[in-house]
Design an enzyme around this catalytic site. Sequence first.
Site, PDB file in Angstrom:
ATOM      1  CD  GLU A   1      50.288  23.211  44.724  1.00  0.00           C
ATOM      2  OE1 GLU A   1      50.657  24.280  44.208  1.00  0.00           O
ATOM      3  OE2 GLU A   1      50.152  22.158  44.071  1.00  0.00           O
TER       4      GLU A   1
ATOM      5  CB  CYS B   1      51.818  24.640  37.602  1.00  0.00           C
ATOM      6  SG  CYS B   1      51.259  26.205  36.876  1.00  0.00           S
TER       7      CYS B   1
ATOM      8  CG  HIS C   1      48.758  25.024  41.361  1.00  0.00           C
ATOM      9  ND1 HIS C   1      50.118  25.063  41.541  1.00  0.00           N
ATOM     10  CD2 HIS C   1      48.490  25.920  40.390  1.00  0.00           C
ATOM     11  CE1 HIS C   1      50.652  25.959  40.725  1.00  0.00           C
ATOM     12  NE2 HIS C   1      49.683  26.484  40.015  1.00  0.00           N
TER      13      HIS C   1
END
Length: 194
Positions: A178, A77, A176
């Site tokens: 994650e 990001c 992202h």
Amino acid sequence: MNTVIIKYNAGNIQSVLFALERIGVQATVTDDLEAIRSADKIIFPGVGEASTAMNYLKERKLDQLIREARQPLLGICLGMQLLCAHSEENDTSCLGIFDVPVKKFVSEELKIPQMGWNRIHTKENPLFKKVPADAWCYFVHSYYAVLNPHTIATTNYATEFSSALHRDNFYGVQFHPEKSADAGEQVLKNFLEL
């Protein structure tokens, strides 16, 4: 394997740590230059504002350390945007690893920032091994890296932009991983196996 997450004043480090734990990797969060230098893998995440983040990196000499990294490094990001040359966000000079400008989305119809799920269209790259060519990933951003020779994935939102970059040992993803379910987990696994 010694994996470090660069600690600087940009949010979202905790969720990256948890994502790594889910795949059995204990990472260290640090801004210690020696610890980062001696790591096998470096993750450079970030949610926040470009100029503040760059100032913090410079104050701690992390900017130079990142530029000199020889091991695989993954920007996430804001981390990816800071690896580029310049950001329109507060007219910020960035790290210049990718000689690419970061621009602000402009759209009458679409909400800015882009928040939510969108497809990434990937090129052949070790970062995307076993990731579907048009996987859904999770984005939160108002700025984007333009298309360039280092682009390894594209996404369309207001315009077509680089959702992933690769040059030498440097990788960047705008989404992202994650928060991107199976596809994101696979991207993190692939990075750790580089």
